[in-house]
Enzyme design. Structure first.
Site, short mmCIF file in Angstrom:
data_model
loop_
_atom_site.label_atom_id
_atom_site.label_comp_id
_atom_site.label_asym_id
_atom_site.label_seq_id
_atom_site.Cartn_x
_atom_site.Cartn_y
_atom_site.Cartn_z
N LYS A 1 0.92 -1.31 -0.04
CA LYS A 1 -0.02 -0.12 -0.19
C LYS A 1 0.83 1.02 -0.03
O LYS A 1 0.52 2.33 -0.44
CB LYS A 1 -1.08 0.00 0.91
CG LYS A 1 -0.45 0.04 2.58
CD LYS A 1 -0.06 1.29 3.22
CE LYS A 1 0.77 1.07 4.45
NZ LYS A 1 1.01 2.34 5.22
N THR B 1 -3.55 5.46 4.06
CA THR B 1 -2.30 6.02 3.65
C THR B 1 -2.31 6.89 2.03
O THR B 1 -1.58 7.66 2.06
CB THR B 1 -1.44 4.69 3.00
OG1 THR B 1 -1.34 3.91 4.43
CG2 THR B 1 0.20 5.26 2.56
#
Length: 345
Positions: A193, A250
């Site tokens: 990610k 994120t």
């Protein structure tokens, strides 16, 4: 079970410090290890991690040391809050101390360069295969956890009892922990990610809109699942906290280091200058290189992560990256995954 345990947090970054505070709130005895004696002194005297977690006071009952042996000897549980690229060096030092019988909790979100090993694999390659290892991951920015903002995470271990032990002793009303057995999937979700977050940041830096960023994140998730399943991960894991949960945080959070790197790239800045200004590690940069190495070994095409690598290591222009991705021949949206490598346990 005892009412509280002793926890040594190895690594005085923002996340290590936040986990130390969580454990204090849980009633555990906690020691925080700093790699540098001069910074240990700053932490001791100021009772604030001014470099990595400013504005959060460190209670006087938080023990702080720069003596690694002291920290390893102290804890029933060793929390390894160390970036992936530095983890091996610390593990080699721990090898000389009495770590046997302790649960090791890994929080690193990356893949080691050259070896392409996940954090748990790095630990086992040095300390042995039979260690009780738990991976703690999920959408959990240190800045929020330290300030008691409700946070949900997942603890994963091949032995569910070890994950449940961490769940029991690390959780409090503001820090909720789920458990599962897919350690591989949790680690791949946490690492990959960060690479997609750099791409999301480039979208912001180029001043694209929500449509572009949402599409990129969705296709990025597809790439994360493909690589994870290739290595034996359960595809369902990537639709949980350590997968899509962490990916969303994120790619949108103001605290995101990898997102920041991407935004600055999108504005036309050079990666060397961006990283030179940062106190904390953006794990997605080195992980991008590791992903490139994995794809070369396995003849796997991951277009978005491949283009992130080109920007970071070959100075490819972000505008050209967009053109490359959008000019690819379109195909069926959700091609069948190859589940042959996944063996349910």
């Amino acid at each position: 079970m005892p009412k509280n345990i002793k926890v040594s947090v190895l690594g005085d970054g923002g996340w290590g410090t936040a986990l130390a505070l969580v454990n204090l709130r849980c009633g555990n005895e906690v020691m925080l290890w700093s790699a540098f004696a001069d910074y240990e002194k700053i932490l001791q005297e100021g009772r604030e991690n001014v470099k990595f977690l400013p504005g959060v006071k460190l209670p006087t009952d938080l023990r702080i040391t720069s003596d690694l042996k002291e920290a390893v000897d102290f804890g029933d549980v060793l929390v390894l809050a160390i970036p992936s690229q530095y983890l091996r060096d610390v593990i080699f030092r721990i090898q000389s101390f009495s770590y046997q019988g302790k649960i090791l909790v890994s929080t690193a979100k990356g893949i080691e360069k050259k070896t392409c090993l996940r954090p748990s694999e790095i630990i086992r390659s040095v300390l042995g295969e039979d260690l009780p290892i738990v991976v703690l991951s999920g959408p959990s920015h240190a800045e929020e956890v330290a300030r008691k903002i409700p946070t949900l995470t997942v603890a994963a271990s091949g032995n569910l009892k070890h994950a449940q032990y961490v769940q029991e002793y690390f959780r409090d009303p503001q820090f909720r922990i789920y458990v599962q057995k897919d350690l591989t999937g949790v680690e791949f979700g946490g690492a990959l990610k960060n690479v997609i977050a750099i791409a999301a940041g480039v979208c912001d830096g180029l001043q694209f809109g929500d449509n572009t960023k949402s599409g990129l994140i969705t296709r990025g998730l597809y790439e994360i699942v493909r690589l994870g399943v290739k290595h034996g991960a359960n595809p369902n894991t990537f639709f949980g906290l350590s997968g899509i949960g962490d990916l969303i945080t994120t790619c949108f959070s103001k605290h995101g280091r990898n997102l920041h790197v991407g935004r600055e790239l999108g504005k036309g800045r050079k990666i060397k200058d961006i990283l030179g200004e940062m106190a904390m590690v953006a794990e997605g940069v080195d992980t991008s290189l590791s992903v490139h190495q994995l794809c070369e070994r396995e003849a796997l095409q991951l277009p978005i992560m491949g283009e992130v690598y080109q920007m970071l290591f070959h100075d490819k222009d972000p505008g050209e990256v967009v053109e490359t991705l959008l000019s690819r021949t379109p195909f069926e949206e959700w091609k069948a995954f190859d589940f042959s490598s996944f063996q349910p346990k």
